[in-house]
Design an enzyme around this catalytic site. Structure first.
Site: not given
Lengths: 391, 266
Positions: B49, B60, B174
């Protein structure tokens, strides 16, 4: 057509560009907000606090000496600076925190630039006894120390944000990160007509009280609508608040962005004048970005305008031509601060001083039978140190 | 067949789980990424990834934010990352998925972006700030090009949303293990296993778990319930600790080997 549409779009602007974790929360928020908006009890409660606590309605004041000096159009000031906490921000925080209480949330978070939205959020959180955390860029903490102290006095936790440009953009990133983490029990009070749907709608609705009052007031005083509305635009909430009630009239809208050190220097926050379309903080709108789609740091003497994005409805107004967007430099804004202080005895916030400067220059060019309403979105006490440092 | 699909087919046949390793392209330099990818493949990584650095990565945590900043300092952009992938394709067939925020893609142009994914050998895209409702154009271009669009499912996704994101996912789904941003955690929520089982009962598409997974023990536990495990921040932490040292690639590969063993023997 009524905008935003069901997907949260104003034309091609707006939408909902957030991590999946927040999607269900935004769906719930939209549903709960639309319910509250229809609820008489909610509206009455909000009306009560706006009146008895915040100090609404605010006057529409005829700035007679400034008008006489300019020898042109009549200048009226919508006095949002007289509200509790010193700016229009409390219109929004009262509404959103009441909504949070209604939804059973006990923790409130917010981002802040100048600290006005932070103070307004901390104030209302104190009023309703809620836990409150405010995210603020380190750069802004330095230049708005008084507001940081106020937030702490009000019982809020102020979390400094050291990433990126250390200003409003980064504070908003961090607030979103907190919300992603604590979404189950936290209400995120966004301070402007920005962010993912339904925030641009909620904030616009809550701020539109500015324009509704101004419309009734000017009709009473002048027996007619004004020719121009002028307001500063960072994220765009005071401008949208003033404009919205006039959207179906022929009144001209002027949004004044921050030209910082000059539009040619790159050090500005004139998103609509100089930016391009992109996605930041949950919605599609104009942005300041580079060729690769990285967000550029904005610059303005006023922390509240120092933001590289803008609310999606303003992008829509720009595209459709409903509003015109111009930019005023740091230096001109200081002049706006000075002229209003000298001629009217009113010290405007540096954000609002951008609008004052533009309106004052516009008045000079217009005949005496024209009318301009300026949104005096906040008072200048918080900026005294900055002004002292320069003058 | 898309390299991601082929990989899962092969792993399923062998009864194995996928180890997906995240690194930020250009952290600390594109030359290092170019060495890291084949080294990671050699250490047992099944899918790479590859993070596209962005100035405002709001999904993040601090570790990947710092990686993005290091990459952006080197003026890394999509053009250069596509060139890197093309040169990687001369020596490896490991599946590569981009992890990118939406704005750089939008600025690059959706059609051009997907076309360049295909011609340079990028097999899938993950866009964490693009819910499937907003992704219609991107999905349309991707289907035509055979590029996978990998959606994220989270603990707060409603059943209705999970159905929608399954329908719009190719490659794999995911599953975000926790409510929060990326970053190593010492404890992962206990509900993961039941959530993963519940999503798996709704689809045959591979389901991989990421966010917070940082130790071989955690990776092993995740591999037992899911079809694959994604490790990001913990990899970046090893890169961060090896900055300026000559053996960065060896250190990161060594860590990957331990994770690989845990995942493949689970």
């Amino acid at each position: 057509m009524k905008l935003p549409d069901r997907k949260g779009y104003f034309g091609r602007f707006g939408g909902r560009f957030v991590p999946e974790t927040l999607m269900a929360a935004l769906e719930t928020l939209e549903k709960e907000y639309l319910k509250a908006k229809r609820s008489r009890a909610f509206k009455e409660k909000l009306g009560y606090y706006l009146r008895e606590y915040a100090g609404r309605p605010t006057p529409l004041y005829y700035a007679e000496r400034l008008t006489q000096r300019r020898k042109g159009a009549k200048i009226y000031l919508k006095r949002e600076d007289l509200l509790h906490t010193g700016a229009h921000k409390i219109n929004n925080t009262l509404g959103q925190v009441l909504l949070a209480v209604r939804m059973g949330r006990r923790r409130i978070i917010a981002e802040t630039g100048a600290g006005q939205h932070g103070v307004a959020t901390a104030t209302v959180a104190a009023l309703f006894g809620l836990e409150c955390e405010i995210f603020m860029g380190e750069e802004d903490i330095k230049r708005q120390a008084i507001n940081v102290f106020k937030m702490k006095l009000l019982g809020a936790k102020v979390t400094p944000v050291a990433s990126g440009s250390k200003t409003l953009k980064d504070a908003m990133n961090e607030a979103i990160r907190d919300w992603v983490t604590n979404v189950r029990d936290t209400y995120y009070v966004i301070g402007s007509t920005a962010g993912p749907h339904p925030y641009p709608l909620i904030v616009r609705d809550l701020q539109s009280v500015i324009g509704k009052e101004a419309k009734a007031q000017v009709l009473r005083k002048e027996r007619r609508l004004p020719d121009y509305l002028v307001a500063c635009v960072g994220g765009g909430s005071n401008a949208m608040g003033l404009f919205h009630a006039f959207r179906d009239t022929a009144v001209k809208f002027i949004g004044v962005e921050a030209a910082g050190r000059g539009l040619g220097t790159g050090a500005h926050a004139a998103t609509l004048c100089k930016g391009s379309i992109g996605v930041l903080h949950g919605s599609k709108s104009y942005l300041l970005q580079d060729r690769d789609g990285q967000i550029n740091a904005a610059h303005s003497i006023s922390a509240g305008l120092d933001y590289p994005g803008v609310g999606p409805e303003h992008s829509y107004f720009k595209e459709t031509g409903r509003a015109k967007y111009v930019a005023v430099t740091d230096r001109q804004a200081l002049e706006g601060f000075n002229i209003l202080s000298r001629y009217e005895g009113i010290m405007p916030a540096l954000e609002s001083a951008h609008a004052v400067y533009y309106a004052s220059a516009l008045a000079k060019r217009l005949p005496k039978n024209k009318i301009i309403i300026v949104c005096l979105s906040g008072r200048g006490d918080k900026d005294i140190d900055i002004v002292r440092g320069i003058l | 067949m898309n390299r991601i699909d082929a990989k899962f087919k092969k792993l399923r046949k062998a009864g194995e789980k996928a180890f997906i390793a995240y690194i930020t392209a250009g952290d600390p330099a594109l030359g290092v990424t170019k060495k890291l990818v084949p080294a990671l493949e050699g250490s047992g990584v099944d899918i790479i990834e590859l993070g596209i650095p962005f100035s405002d990565p709001l999904a993040d945590g601090p570790t990947i934010q710092a990686a993005s900043q290091r990459a952006l300092k080197n003026k890394v952009n999509l053009q250069r990352i596509f060139r890197l992938v093309r040169s990687l394709r001369e020596k490896t067939e490991i599946p590569i998925a981009f992890m990118t925020y939406y704005n750089p893609v939008l600025k690059y142009g959706l059609a051009r972006f997907i076309r360049d994914c295909k011609t340079n050998g990028v097999d899938g895209v993950i866009v964490p700030d693009l819910p499937f409702e907003e992704a219609r154009d991107l999905i349309r271009f991707s289907r035509r090009a055979g590029v996978a669009t990998i959606n994220l499912a989270t603990p707060t996704s409603t059943r209705k949303r999970i159905k929608g994101l399954i329908k719009n996912s190719t490659g794999f789904i995911y599953y975000v293990s926790l409510t929060g941003v990326t970053g190593a955690r010492s404890n992962l929520p206990e509900e993961i296993a039941s959530k993963v089982r519940s999503i798996k009962s709704m689809t045959d598409k591979p389901l991989c778990v990421g966010f917070g997974v940082s130790t071989p023990a955690q990776a092993e536990a995740m591999a037992r319930v899911a079809d694959g495990v994604i490790v990001g921040s913990a990899m970046i932490k090893v890169i961060e600790a090896s900055l300026g040292k000559g053996d960065l690639v060896d250190r990161v590969s060594g860590f990957a080997k331990r994770l690989s063993k845990a995942i493949h023997e689970a």
